[in-house]
Motif scaffolding. Sequence first.
Motif, PDB file in Angstrom:
ATOM      1  N   ALA A  37     -57.208 -43.281  54.783  1.00  0.00           N
ATOM      2  CA  ALA A  37     -55.868 -42.708  54.964  1.00  0.00           C
ATOM      3  C   ALA A  37     -55.898 -41.587  55.995  1.00  0.00           C
ATOM      4  CB  ALA A  37     -55.343 -42.199  53.623  1.00  0.00           C
ATOM      5  N   THR A  38     -56.924 -40.747  55.920  1.00  0.00           N
ATOM      6  CA  THR A  38     -57.042 -39.630  56.870  1.00  0.00           C
ATOM      7  C   THR A  38     -57.198 -40.139  58.295  1.00  0.00           C
ATOM      8  OG1 THR A  38     -58.068 -38.242  55.175  1.00  0.00           O
ATOM      9  CG2 THR A  38     -58.408 -37.594  57.479  1.00  0.00           C
ATOM     10  N   LEU A  39     -58.056 -41.121  58.472  1.00  0.00           N
ATOM     11  CA  LEU A  39     -58.335 -41.640  59.823  1.00  0.00           C
ATOM     12  C   LEU A  39     -57.151 -42.439  60.370  1.00  0.00           C
ATOM     13  CD1 LEU A  39     -62.044 -42.717  59.262  1.00  0.00           C
ATOM     14  CD2 LEU A  39     -61.250 -40.856  60.735  1.00  0.00           C
ATOM     15  N   GLU A  40     -56.505 -43.223  59.515  1.00  0.00           N
ATOM     16  CA  GLU A  40     -55.350 -44.007  59.968  1.00  0.00           C
ATOM     17  C   GLU A  40     -54.188 -43.099  60.360  1.00  0.00           C
ATOM     18  OE1 GLU A  40     -54.691 -46.665  56.735  1.00  0.00           O
ATOM     19  OE2 GLU A  40     -56.502 -47.839  57.139  1.00  0.00           O
ATOM     20  N   LYS A  41     -54.033 -42.008  59.623  1.00  0.00           N
ATOM     21  CA  LYS A  41     -52.996 -41.042  59.968  1.00  0.00           C
ATOM     22  C   LYS A  41     -53.261 -40.419  61.332  1.00  0.00           C
ATOM     23  CE  LYS A  41     -50.594 -36.967  58.121  1.00  0.00           C
ATOM     24  NZ  LYS A  41     -50.547 -35.972  57.015  1.00  0.00           N
ATOM     25  N   ALA A  42     -54.540 -40.299  61.684  1.00  0.00           N
ATOM     26  CA  ALA A  42     -54.910 -39.735  62.990  1.00  0.00           C
ATOM     27  C   ALA A  42     -54.874 -40.783  64.100  1.00  0.00           C
ATOM     28  CB  ALA A  42     -56.308 -39.122  62.910  1.00  0.00           C
ATOM     29  N   GLY A  43     -54.594 -42.058  63.728  1.00  0.00           N
ATOM     30  CA  GLY A  43     -54.429 -43.083  64.753  1.00  0.00           C
ATOM     31  C   GLY A  43     -55.553 -44.078  64.887  1.00  0.00           C
ATOM     32  N   TYR A  44     -56.566 -44.028  64.031  1.00  0.00           N
ATOM     33  CA  TYR A  44     -57.684 -44.965  64.102  1.00  0.00           C
ATOM     34  C   TYR A  44     -57.386 -46.223  63.293  1.00  0.00           C
ATOM     35  CZ  TYR A  44     -60.400 -40.994  65.869  1.00  0.00           C
ATOM     36  OH  TYR A  44     -60.845 -39.946  66.606  1.00  0.00           O
ATOM     37  N   ASP A  45     -57.979 -47.339  63.708  1.00  0.00           N
ATOM     38  CA  ASP A  45     -58.004 -48.540  62.872  1.00  0.00           C
ATOM     39  C   ASP A  45     -59.218 -48.437  61.957  1.00  0.00           C
ATOM     40  OD1 ASP A  45     -55.768 -49.673  64.036  1.00  0.00           O
ATOM     41  OD2 ASP A  45     -56.926 -50.641  65.627  1.00  0.00           O
ATOM     42  N   THR A  46     -59.109 -48.937  60.750  1.00  0.00           N
ATOM     43  CA  THR A  46     -60.235 -48.820  59.811  1.00  0.00           C
ATOM     44  C   THR A  46     -60.543 -50.145  59.121  1.00  0.00           C
ATOM     45  OG1 THR A  46     -58.875 -48.187  57.892  1.00  0.00           O
ATOM     46  CG2 THR A  46     -59.665 -46.400  59.331  1.00  0.00           C
ATOM     47  N   LEU A  47     -61.790 -50.302  58.773  1.00  0.00           N
ATOM     48  CA  LEU A  47     -62.259 -51.350  57.869  1.00  0.00           C
ATOM     49  C   LEU A  47     -62.990 -50.663  56.729  1.00  0.00           C
ATOM     50  CD1 LEU A  47     -63.751 -54.005  60.325  1.00  0.00           C
ATOM     51  CD2 LEU A  47     -61.614 -54.207  59.036  1.00  0.00           C
ATOM     52  N   LYS A  48     -63.029 -51.307  55.560  1.00  0.00           N
ATOM     53  CA  LYS A  48     -63.703 -50.691  54.418  1.00  0.00           C
ATOM     54  C   LYS A  48     -64.737 -51.656  53.848  1.00  0.00           C
ATOM     55  CE  LYS A  48     -59.723 -49.688  52.320  1.00  0.00           C
ATOM     56  NZ  LYS A  48     -58.719 -49.808  53.381  1.00  0.00           N
ATOM     57  N   ALA A  49     -65.875 -51.097  53.434  1.00  0.00           N
ATOM     58  CA  ALA A  49     -66.937 -51.880  52.795  1.00  0.00           C
ATOM     59  C   ALA A  49     -67.464 -51.094  51.612  1.00  0.00           C
ATOM     60  CB  ALA A  49     -68.060 -52.177  53.788  1.00  0.00           C
ATOM     61  N   ARG A  50     -67.713 -51.784  50.485  1.00  0.00           N
ATOM     62  CA  ARG A  50     -68.126 -51.069  49.278  1.00  0.00           C
ATOM     63  C   ARG A  50     -69.615 -51.203  48.974  1.00  0.00           C
ATOM     64  NH1 ARG A  50     -64.876 -54.915  44.967  1.00  0.00           N
ATOM     65  NH2 ARG A  50     -65.754 -56.905  45.674  1.00  0.00           N
ATOM     66  N   ASN A  51     -70.320 -52.031  49.758  1.00  0.00           N
ATOM     67  CA  ASN A  51     -71.760 -52.191  49.536  1.00  0.00           C
ATOM     68  C   ASN A  51     -72.428 -52.633  50.831  1.00  0.00           C
ATOM     69  OD1 ASN A  51     -71.298 -55.038  49.724  1.00  0.00           O
ATOM     70  ND2 ASN A  51     -70.767 -55.058  47.538  1.00  0.00           N
ATOM     71  N   GLY A  52     -73.742 -52.810  50.785  1.00  0.00           N
ATOM     72  CA  GLY A  52     -74.474 -53.189  51.979  1.00  0.00           C
ATOM     73  C   GLY A  52     -74.096 -54.573  52.480  1.00  0.00           C
ATOM     74  N   ARG A  53     -73.852 -55.509  51.569  1.00  0.00           N
ATOM     75  CA  ARG A  53     -73.498 -56.874  51.975  1.00  0.00           C
ATOM     76  C   ARG A  53     -72.189 -56.895  52.751  1.00  0.00           C
ATOM     77  NH1 ARG A  53     -70.216 -60.184  49.615  1.00  0.00           N
ATOM     78  NH2 ARG A  53     -70.147 -58.913  47.723  1.00  0.00           N
ATOM     79  N   GLU A  54     -71.161 -56.190  52.240  1.00  0.00           N
ATOM     80  CA  GLU A  54     -69.880 -56.143  52.929  1.00  0.00           C
ATOM     81  C   GLU A  54     -69.991 -55.385  54.251  1.00  0.00           C
ATOM     82  OE1 GLU A  54     -66.788 -54.642  50.439  1.00  0.00           O
ATOM     83  OE2 GLU A  54     -66.978 -56.262  48.956  1.00  0.00           O
ATOM     84  N   THR A  55     -70.866 -54.380  54.283  1.00  0.00           N
ATOM     85  CA  THR A  55     -71.062 -53.613  55.515  1.00  0.00           C
ATOM     86  C   THR A  55     -71.592 -54.519  56.627  1.00  0.00           C
ATOM     87  OG1 THR A  55     -71.504 -51.570  54.297  1.00  0.00           O
ATOM     88  CG2 THR A  55     -72.301 -51.682  56.558  1.00  0.00           C
ATOM     89  N   LEU A  56     -72.621 -55.278  56.336  1.00  0.00           N
ATOM     90  CA  LEU A  56     -73.200 -56.175  57.340  1.00  0.00           C
ATOM     91  C   LEU A  56     -72.209 -57.258  57.750  1.00  0.00           C
ATOM     92  CD1 LEU A  56     -76.881 -56.600  56.094  1.00  0.00           C
ATOM     93  CD2 LEU A  56     -76.065 -55.296  58.071  1.00  0.00           C
ATOM     94  N   ALA A  57     -71.430 -57.755  56.801  1.00  0.00           N
ATOM     95  CA  ALA A  57     -70.426 -58.775  57.122  1.00  0.00           C
ATOM     96  C   ALA A  57     -69.387 -58.220  58.094  1.00  0.00           C
ATOM     97  CB  ALA A  57     -69.747 -59.256  55.836  1.00  0.00           C
ATOM     98  N   SER A  58     -68.976 -56.974  57.880  1.00  0.00           N
ATOM     99  CA  SER A  58     -68.001 -56.343  58.772  1.00  0.00           C
ATOM    100  C   SER A  58     -68.583 -56.126  60.161  1.00  0.00           C
ATOM    101  CB  SER A  58     -67.543 -55.004  58.187  1.00  0.00           C
ATOM    102  OG  SER A  58     -66.901 -55.185  56.946  1.00  0.00           O
ATOM    103  N   VAL A  59     -69.840 -55.686  60.202  1.00  0.00           N
ATOM    104  CA  VAL A  59     -70.494 -55.431  61.483  1.00  0.00           C
ATOM    105  C   VAL A  59     -70.626 -56.727  62.285  1.00  0.00           C
ATOM    106  CG1 VAL A  59     -72.661 -54.722  62.568  1.00  0.00           C
ATOM    107  CG2 VAL A  59     -71.722 -53.388  60.681  1.00  0.00           C
ATOM    108  N   LYS A  60     -70.899 -57.829  61.597  1.00  0.00           N
ATOM    109  CA  LYS A  60     -71.066 -59.120  62.271  1.00  0.00           C
ATOM    110  C   LYS A  60     -69.741 -59.664  62.800  1.00  0.00           C
ATOM    111  CE  LYS A  60     -74.983 -60.537  59.360  1.00  0.00           C
ATOM    112  NZ  LYS A  60     -75.438 -61.494  58.301  1.00  0.00           N
TER     113      LYS A  60
END
Length: 489
Positions: A37-60
């Motif tokens: 919410a803080t970053l989107e309010k400042a104008g950034y696009d965001t993705l969220k990951a709750r664990n290592g598996r989701e993190t790597l999937a987002s990076v890929k």
Amino acid sequence: MPVDALYVRITQWKRTIMSNLVLIADDDDSLRHILAATLEKAGYDTLKARNGRETLASVKSADIDVILLDIWLGDANGLELIEEIQKYNNTASIIIITAHGTTQTAIDAAKQRAYWYLTKPIDQRQLLDLVSRAAAATTQTKNVKTSVLPDVDRQGRMVGQSPAMQEVYLKIGRAAVSDETVLVLGESGTGKELVAQLIHQNSHRSHNPFVVVDCGAMPSSLIESALFGHVKGAYTDAHTARTGKFQQADSGTIFLDEIGELPIEVQMKLLRVLQEREVEPMGGTETHSVDVRIIAATNRLLETAIAQKAFREDLYYRLNVIPISLPPLRERKEDIPELIDLFTHRFVEEYQLSEIRISTEVVKLLTAYEWPGNVRELENAIKRALVMCSGQMLLPEHFDPILNQPSPLGQQGNLDTQIYALLHAYMEQHMESETPPGELYAEIRAIFEKPLFKIVLEHTKGNRSKAADILGINRNTLHTKLVEYKLVS
């Protein structure tokens, strides 16, 4: 600036921000949403990951510019995940998030080429500033490969979570993964040798020699022989050949402490070692190659020494490849309580003492002190206080030599400070005693009243009427008190 031009500038700025994609990888659901919410309010696009598996999937799957990466992701360690992340995205700026910032965390983060790290709870302003700078760094390094660096498990020994020390830790981490010469700058007692040790311990040379040379502690007639060695007969007392410190440090690290004290005639030979990576022993004609990492340190302003012709300018530039400046303790006072705790526990264990506590007043006084001798002075002060302490608590009187406070029985000094410290000490003892609640005031009053009545009676030579007048109480009350405190029969 014309309005139209300003509008164009703002539009371009918005477009730049909107093009930055930030991945928030944290196992804390609420923190992920707050950061997003803080970053989107400042104008950034965001993705969220709750664990290592989701993190790597987002990076890929996405072209991410900045990654906010928690150390503990449930199924993965954030620091260990960096290497895998960099296989798919080697330009994203990674900001480590940790609940417990430590020296080693900062060093390990820097070694893995993390951009920076944040300690929880996260300050919103610091977050936005850091993400902005990290995004700009990513833009500048697009299409530039970053190396995946080996992890070295070493325990850091420096203490301090102040911003100034966090920067030092990151520089140590970055210096550790190269073989470039480091120049550590700082006042005496700031921990320059510790910096050198940490760089060595976290480098690929960690299992090889770490050789320390104090250039200011050796006579000028011996320093050349000590550094470069000598052959038999090189001078009157050279009955046998001797290997110098550089050869002893071969394949490891040599730490040249107080390099500013090195005689000018020896500086030329050191310059040759830096340039050629070979040494020539005194009195000899053969040279010996050395594979050694050089870390130098000084508490002097070498620029001034250069102007005074006491230090070679060309040597200075050879040494000053990676400069690391250590802040004096007076500029990072928020670290003092942690240092007090560290040294107290260290020496209690070393001296095999029972548990020693520290009054809150001592911590306040030591934090307010300027510490001209820096961390070394604080360490020695704690050591001396533990030796002088006869009870279970360190009090201001145990730090008399530096705080210039006489003992509570003295006739000079800041009486308010002394009384305040005594009350703090008594309060802490009272809270841990079995004294019934509600009796603290009576106990404190008795502590001060008894000696007060005794002193006033001595002053009036036993005249109770005069004593009552001085104290501002009636004679009957005085008599009752004297009996209560057994000052009269």
